[in-house]
Design a protein around this motif. Sequence first.
Motif, PDB file in Angstrom:
ATOM      1  N   ALA A  85       0.834  -1.209   0.000  1.00  0.00           N
ATOM      2  CA  ALA A  85       0.000   0.000   0.000  1.00  0.00           C
ATOM      3  C   ALA A  85       0.863   1.251   0.000  1.00  0.00           C
ATOM      4  O   ALA A  85       0.576   2.227  -0.709  1.00  0.00           O
ATOM      5  N   ALA A  86       1.941   1.250   0.788  1.00  0.00           N
ATOM      6  CA  ALA A  86       2.815   2.421   0.877  1.00  0.00           C
ATOM      7  C   ALA A  86       3.492   2.715  -0.458  1.00  0.00           C
ATOM      8  O   ALA A  86       3.549   3.869  -0.906  1.00  0.00           O
ATOM      9  N   LEU A  87       4.020   1.680  -1.111  1.00  0.00           N
ATOM     10  CA  LEU A  87       4.714   1.890  -2.383  1.00  0.00           C
ATOM     11  C   LEU A  87       3.753   2.339  -3.481  1.00  0.00           C
ATOM     12  O   LEU A  87       4.107   3.178  -4.324  1.00  0.00           O
ATOM     13  N   ALA A  88       2.534   1.803  -3.482  1.00  0.00           N
ATOM     14  CA  ALA A  88       1.548   2.215  -4.486  1.00  0.00           C
ATOM     15  C   ALA A  88       1.131   3.664  -4.275  1.00  0.00           C
ATOM     16  O   ALA A  88       1.034   4.444  -5.236  1.00  0.00           O
ATOM     17  N   LEU A  89       0.902   4.054  -3.017  1.00  0.00           N
ATOM     18  CA  LEU A  89       0.570   5.447  -2.721  1.00  0.00           C
ATOM     19  C   LEU A  89       1.714   6.371  -3.115  1.00  0.00           C
ATOM     20  O   LEU A  89       1.499   7.447  -3.687  1.00  0.00           O
ATOM     21  N   SER A  90       2.935   5.957  -2.796  1.00  0.00           N
ATOM     22  CA  SER A  90       4.097   6.770  -3.128  1.00  0.00           C
ATOM     23  C   SER A  90       4.223   6.962  -4.631  1.00  0.00           C
ATOM     24  O   SER A  90       4.472   8.071  -5.118  1.00  0.00           O
ATOM     25  N   GLY A  91       4.029   5.891  -5.391  1.00  0.00           N
ATOM     26  CA  GLY A  91       4.116   5.996  -6.843  1.00  0.00           C
ATOM     27  C   GLY A  91       3.043   6.891  -7.433  1.00  0.00           C
ATOM     28  O   GLY A  91       3.309   7.705  -8.323  1.00  0.00           O
ATOM     29  N   ALA A  92       1.807   6.758  -6.931  1.00  0.00           N
ATOM     30  CA  ALA A  92       0.714   7.599  -7.428  1.00  0.00           C
ATOM     31  C   ALA A  92       0.986   9.070  -7.142  1.00  0.00           C
ATOM     32  O   ALA A  92       0.727   9.950  -7.987  1.00  0.00           O
ATOM     33  N   ALA A  93       1.504   9.364  -5.944  1.00  0.00           N
ATOM     34  CA  ALA A  93       1.822  10.753  -5.604  1.00  0.00           C
ATOM     35  C   ALA A  93       2.950  11.296  -6.469  1.00  0.00           C
ATOM     36  O   ALA A  93       2.908  12.452  -6.921  1.00  0.00           O
ATOM     37  N   MET A  94       3.977  10.481  -6.718  1.00  0.00           N
ATOM     38  CA  MET A  94       5.093  10.936  -7.561  1.00  0.00           C
ATOM     39  C   MET A  94       4.638  11.214  -8.983  1.00  0.00           C
ATOM     40  O   MET A  94       5.079  12.175  -9.618  1.00  0.00           O
ATOM     41  N   GLN A  95       3.754  10.377  -9.499  1.00  0.00           N
ATOM     42  CA  GLN A  95       3.251  10.600 -10.847  1.00  0.00           C
ATOM     43  C   GLN A  95       2.440  11.887 -10.926  1.00  0.00           C
ATOM     44  O   GLN A  95       2.486  12.605 -11.929  1.00  0.00           O
ATOM     45  N   ALA A  96       1.703  12.195  -9.856  1.00  0.00           N
ATOM     46  CA  ALA A  96       0.912  13.424  -9.846  1.00  0.00           C
ATOM     47  C   ALA A  96       1.805  14.649  -9.729  1.00  0.00           C
ATOM     48  O   ALA A  96       1.601  15.653 -10.430  1.00  0.00           O
ATOM     49  N   VAL A  97       2.803  14.597  -8.857  1.00  0.00           N
ATOM     50  CA  VAL A  97       3.666  15.750  -8.615  1.00  0.00           C
ATOM     51  C   VAL A  97       4.508  16.072  -9.840  1.00  0.00           C
ATOM     52  O   VAL A  97       4.673  17.247 -10.215  1.00  0.00           O
ATOM     53  N   THR A  98       5.052  15.044 -10.496  1.00  0.00           N
ATOM     54  CA  THR A  98       5.930  15.270 -11.649  1.00  0.00           C
ATOM     55  C   THR A  98       5.168  15.297 -12.973  1.00  0.00           C
ATOM     56  O   THR A  98       5.754  15.607 -14.003  1.00  0.00           O
ATOM     57  N   SER A 298      -5.429   2.686  -5.033  1.00  0.00           N
ATOM     58  CA  SER A 298      -4.055   2.255  -5.300  1.00  0.00           C
ATOM     59  C   SER A 298      -3.463   1.558  -4.086  1.00  0.00           C
ATOM     60  O   SER A 298      -2.752   0.549  -4.217  1.00  0.00           O
ATOM     61  N   ALA A 299      -3.726   2.078  -2.892  1.00  0.00           N
ATOM     62  CA  ALA A 299      -3.227   1.433  -1.674  1.00  0.00           C
ATOM     63  C   ALA A 299      -3.786   0.022  -1.551  1.00  0.00           C
ATOM     64  O   ALA A 299      -3.054  -0.923  -1.214  1.00  0.00           O
ATOM     65  N   LEU A 300      -5.070  -0.146  -1.853  1.00  0.00           N
ATOM     66  CA  LEU A 300      -5.701  -1.462  -1.764  1.00  0.00           C
ATOM     67  C   LEU A 300      -5.110  -2.436  -2.783  1.00  0.00           C
ATOM     68  O   LEU A 300      -4.758  -3.583  -2.449  1.00  0.00           O
ATOM     69  N   VAL A 301      -4.967  -1.984  -4.026  1.00  0.00           N
ATOM     70  CA  VAL A 301      -4.439  -2.849  -5.078  1.00  0.00           C
ATOM     71  C   VAL A 301      -2.946  -3.124  -4.852  1.00  0.00           C
ATOM     72  O   VAL A 301      -2.463  -4.233  -5.093  1.00  0.00           O
ATOM     73  N   GLY A 302      -2.204  -2.120  -4.367  1.00  0.00           N
ATOM     74  CA  GLY A 302      -0.797  -2.338  -4.067  1.00  0.00           C
ATOM     75  C   GLY A 302      -0.609  -3.388  -2.992  1.00  0.00           C
ATOM     76  O   GLY A 302       0.289  -4.244  -3.084  1.00  0.00           O
ATOM     77  N   ALA A 303      -1.452  -3.343  -1.958  1.00  0.00           N
ATOM     78  CA  ALA A 303      -1.392  -4.366  -0.920  1.00  0.00           C
ATOM     79  C   ALA A 303      -1.686  -5.742  -1.501  1.00  0.00           C
ATOM     80  O   ALA A 303      -0.991  -6.727  -1.200  1.00  0.00           O
ATOM     81  N   SER A 304      -2.693  -5.821  -2.377  1.00  0.00           N
ATOM     82  CA  SER A 304      -3.037  -7.102  -2.992  1.00  0.00           C
ATOM     83  C   SER A 304      -1.900  -7.616  -3.870  1.00  0.00           C
ATOM     84  O   SER A 304      -1.582  -8.816  -3.856  1.00  0.00           O
ATOM     85  N   LEU A 305      -1.275  -6.722  -4.628  1.00  0.00           N
ATOM     86  CA  LEU A 305      -0.183  -7.129  -5.511  1.00  0.00           C
ATOM     87  C   LEU A 305       0.982  -7.709  -4.720  1.00  0.00           C
ATOM     88  O   LEU A 305       1.531  -8.761  -5.081  1.00  0.00           O
ATOM     89  N   LEU A 306       1.368  -7.062  -3.632  1.00  0.00           N
ATOM     90  CA  LEU A 306       2.526  -7.540  -2.890  1.00  0.00           C
ATOM     91  C   LEU A 306       2.215  -8.826  -2.135  1.00  0.00           C
ATOM     92  O   LEU A 306       3.076  -9.722  -2.054  1.00  0.00           O
ATOM     93  N   VAL A 307       1.010  -8.953  -1.581  1.00  0.00           N
ATOM     94  CA  VAL A 307       0.632 -10.213  -0.933  1.00  0.00           C
ATOM     95  C   VAL A 307       0.608 -11.340  -1.969  1.00  0.00           C
ATOM     96  O   VAL A 307       1.120 -12.446  -1.719  1.00  0.00           O
ATOM     97  N   GLY A 308       0.037 -11.060  -3.142  1.00  0.00           N
ATOM     98  CA  GLY A 308       0.013 -12.067  -4.195  1.00  0.00           C
ATOM     99  C   GLY A 308       1.400 -12.451  -4.667  1.00  0.00           C
ATOM    100  O   GLY A 308       1.696 -13.634  -4.893  1.00  0.00           O
ATOM    101  N   ALA A 309       2.285 -11.459  -4.823  1.00  0.00           N
ATOM    102  CA  ALA A 309       3.654 -11.743  -5.239  1.00  0.00           C
ATOM    103  C   ALA A 309       4.379 -12.582  -4.193  1.00  0.00           C
ATOM    104  O   ALA A 309       5.168 -13.476  -4.534  1.00  0.00           O
ATOM    105  N   ASP A 310       4.118 -12.314  -2.932  1.00  0.00           N
ATOM    106  CA  ASP A 310       4.736 -13.098  -1.863  1.00  0.00           C
ATOM    107  C   ASP A 310       4.257 -14.543  -1.905  1.00  0.00           C
ATOM    108  O   ASP A 310       5.047 -15.477  -1.732  1.00  0.00           O
TER     109      ASP A 310
END
Length: 348
Positions: A85-98, A298-310
């Motif tokens: 969730a943290a990495l997905a939020l961070s990526g979404a914010a970076m894409q918005a800022v830049t 994005s936080a929800l899907v990011g959490a799902s992606l990392l749990v699934g990858a694990d």
Amino acid sequence: MSAVLDRPPLPDAAALRRPAAARMAWLGAGVAVLALLCVASAAFGVREVALSDVLAALRGDSSDVARAAVVARLPRTALAILVGAALALSGAAMQAVTRNPLADPGILGVSNGAALAVVLGIAFFGLSAPYPTMAVATVGAGAAAAFVYSVGSLGRGGATPLKLALAGAATSAALSSLTSAVLLPRVDVMEEFRFWQIGGVGGATWERTATVLPVLAVGALVTLAVARGMNSLALGDDVATGLGVDVPRIRVIASAGAVVLCGAATAVAGPIGFVGLVVPHACRLLVGPDHRWLLPFSALVGASLLVGADVVGRVIARPAEVQVGIITAVIGAPFFIAIVRHQKVREL
């Protein structure tokens, strides 16, 4: 070397809207998928546990072996949820800022900046306490982000998406090499962080998860607080300023939240790439570009992606396991190439 990146025109307001019912449906589906993945995370590993045993273990009624397996997997599941969730939020914010569709903590070198700072702290200053480690990682992530943005802003046209991506890739490679240079002469430190460098959630404990939770919560709240302002940034600085938006303030706050999220997640799980790139793009297709919806989804899907990858990493190489950083790279690299092709890069 010159680079030109054609940006498609901004869609009109009607095209940006998504029905609230559709968004809620996707949100409910995301929660259901995450719940199923959490059950799979508790069930699969070196030793498989039947679904009935998982439910019994949660009630405390199963055999000692099944209960021990499930209880041991719950902390890494919780940590994977927080980090994803943290990495997905961070990526979404970076894409918005830049305003950069290629922005991601890994691609822009932010994750490797945090990793280098942590390794330097451990190798030269004996850094070990969790909160100082996260503070050092956040400082390293912020320094890397500032450096990449400064380099990407040089020359004609300012900080274009392609220039930022190239500057980030070069910086990321340099920081990764410096991290290896620090670790190579120090066998004890290198052994300890050999798997951490790849990125993973193995060895998680409830104490470790509880330590990083408040830091990630602060970063998430800071990022979510400026969600409306991020929508204004998509209009361009001049238009946003004309609408009364304090553009520098929004950029600083959103960047600070993204850096805290990335730094703390990297400190606890290592540099895991591509989550912040893949997830926001996928979520825009489902709930639209409104950051008031995009960030939490994005936080929800990011959490799902990392749990699934694990889970996948534990299943495909039993009795060993593949770190989640490798799984996300396998998923994210083709996605990155597809985005670059979609953005119609004409010259390099």
